[in-house]
Enzyme design. Structure first.
Site, PDB file in Angstrom:
ATOM      1  CB  ALA A  55      -0.966  -0.031   1.179  1.00 31.80           C
ATOM      2  NE  ARG A  90      -3.086  -4.175  -6.800  1.00 33.00           N
ATOM      3  CZ  ARG A  90      -2.399  -4.890  -5.903  1.00 33.00           C
ATOM      4  NH1 ARG A  90      -1.163  -4.549  -5.591  1.00 33.00           N
ATOM      5  NH2 ARG A  90      -2.947  -5.944  -5.319  1.00 33.00           N
ATOM      6  CD  GLN A 202       1.632 -10.843  -2.383  1.00 29.82           C
ATOM      7  OE1 GLN A 202       1.334 -12.022  -2.184  1.00 29.82           O
ATOM      8  NE2 GLN A 202       0.830 -10.013  -3.010  1.00 29.82           N
ATOM      9  CG  ASP A 242      -3.423  -3.533   1.227  1.00 32.81           C
ATOM     10  OD1 ASP A 242      -3.286  -4.598   1.864  1.00 32.81           O
ATOM     11  OD2 ASP A 242      -2.658  -3.173   0.324  1.00 32.81           O
TER      12      ASP A 242
HETATM   13  O1  MRU Z   1      -1.341  -7.113  -3.387  1.00 29.82           O
HETATM   14  P1  MRU Z   1      -0.212  -6.468  -2.631  1.00 29.82           P
HETATM   15  O2  MRU Z   1       1.047  -7.275  -2.675  1.00 29.82           O
HETATM   16  O3  MRU Z   1      -0.014  -5.031  -3.042  1.00 29.82           O
HETATM   17  O4  MRU Z   1      -0.705  -6.465  -1.129  1.00 29.82           O
HETATM   18  C1  MRU Z   1       0.126  -6.021  -0.111  1.00 29.82           C
HETATM   19  C2  MRU Z   1      -0.451  -6.205   1.234  1.00 29.82           C
HETATM   20  O5  MRU Z   1      -1.556  -6.669   1.398  1.00 29.82           O
HETATM   21  C3  MRU Z   1       0.350  -5.706   2.383  1.00 29.82           C
HETATM   22  O6  MRU Z   1       0.195  -6.541   3.493  1.00 29.82           O
HETATM   23  C4  MRU Z   1      -0.152  -4.315   2.743  1.00 29.82           C
HETATM   24  O7  MRU Z   1      -0.129  -3.491   1.615  1.00 29.82           O
HETATM   25  C5  MRU Z   1       0.656  -3.710   3.806  1.00 29.82           C
HETATM   26  S1  MRU Z   1       2.183  -3.075   3.123  1.00 29.82           S
HETATM   27  C6  MRU Z   1       3.056  -2.276   4.303  1.00 29.82           C
END
Ligand code: MRU
Length: 351
Positions: A55, A90, A202, A242
């Protein structure tokens, strides 16, 4: 943070002073490749295709995307066109719109000829603030880890995390990982359970980061957390987010909610780390958050390393697949929010 012995951040200006560098996270962790963004379209593509993700980092890339647009054409029509396009990259992470609104507010009433420079300055300021916020989140979360370590007589504190809320997902430090890095640097024994986080894995990014920093960790499948909590092998959960809504509901990577349920069932404290840019004062509760639905092929194929990033088909591809990318953890399952101003237990005090 350090990467191959060099201090680095996840976003930077290239030596030309205007194009924007990021790591291509589609290639991590098996290949360290950098991407150079030269147009607002490049920034949009990097966000939409998840070359960049997390995010806070999405917000930073979008902010520079607007600066790139103003460099091409500083008119208000260009600003609004790029704003709308980048905002649509997104849907779920609120940091994206937050960052775009900040840059727009900083430039829109200013003379045309100054807008691009002002947008770059605001994007840079936003990045610095993200680094400071994450560092402060680390300071706010560190006592929680210290306390468990003391209670365990210095035995490793087992922390479970989901997705990547590390420095690769922010400008630096990470949100969920900042307290972990500080605890490790202070000499507290920690061990991190890293959920693999299907379908985009991730967790591999989190593991890559932790390995780079020398933090003991183990990669686990997403379904292992319940058993580990049942066996008393998880002392705390820390996740990023997010979007946190007004009532304190937490939108985060799909699978977070199940971890929160298991944590509650086993009396494991469940913490959510967030900078103020992830709090959404305009959304009342989790039911109102747009949950991104991603391509079914993310489930049908696993991607792994070869020179081009090979995709291997898994399962019966004739079956339909449904791929919601985020879920909602109700506020009632959150022990506390770890924020840049300290621990918050009452969601009403997040705003
Ligand atoms: O789909 P992504 O990889 O963008 O999702 C990321 C996440 O859900 C993270 O846990 C969230 O953004 C926190 S980042 C500090």
């Amino acid at each position: 943070m350090k990467l191959d012995g060099q201090t680095t951040r996840s976003i930077w200006l290239e030596p030309d002073g205007w194009s924007v560098g990021i790591f291509d996270q589609r290639r991590l962790p098996w290949a360290l490749e950098r991407l150079v963004l030269r147009t607002p379209g490049d920034a949009y593509d990097a966000i939409a295709d998840m070359a960049t993700r997390g995010a806070p980092l999405i917000g930073a890339v979008a902010a520079y995307g607007l600066a790139l647009a103003l460099r091409e054409d500083p008119g208000v029509a260009s600003l609004e066109r790029a704003f709308a396009h980048l905002a649509s990259a997104r849907p779920t992470a609120v940091n994206l719109r937050w960052a775009l609104e900040r840059v727009r507010a900083a430039v829109v009433k200013q003379p045309t000829g100054e807008r691009a420079a002002l947008a770059y300055a605001e994007a840079a300021r936003l990045c610095e603030e993200d680094v400071a916020a994450n560092r402060a989140i680390g300071e706010a979360g560190l006592p929680l880890i210290r306390e468990i370590s003391a209670r365990k007589g210095g035995e490793p504190v087992n922390i479970l995390t989901h997705c990547n809320a590390g420095w690769l997902a922010t400008v630096d430090w990470g949100t969920a990982t900042a307290p972990i890095y500080l605890a490790h640097d202070e000499g507290i024994a920690v061990h991190i359970w890293v959920d693999e986080t299907r379908p985009r894995n991730q967790g591999a990014l989190t593991a890559f980061e932790l390995a780079g920093h020398g933090v003991p960790h183990s990669l686990i499948v997403d379904n292992a957390g319940g058993l580990l909590m049942q066996q008393g092998r998880v002392d705390m959960v820390i996740v990023g987010t997010d979007r946190v809504t007004v009532n304190g509901d937490v939108c985060n990577k799909i699978g977070t909610y199940l971890k929160a349920l298991a944590a509650q069932a086993h009396g494991v404290p469940f913490y959510v780390a967030l900078p103020s840019s992830t709090y959404d004062p305009a959304t009342p509760d989790g039911a109102s958050v747009p949950i991104e639905e991603r391509a079914a092929d993310e489930i049908r194929f696993m991607t792994g390393p070869d020179d081009h990033g090979v995709a291997v088909r898994i399962g019966v591809t004739a079956s339909p697949a449904v791929n919601p990318a985020f879920d909602i953890t109700p506020a009632g399952l959150v022990t506390a929010y770890i924020t840049q101003t300290g621990l918050v237990t009452d969601a009403k005090r997040l705003g």
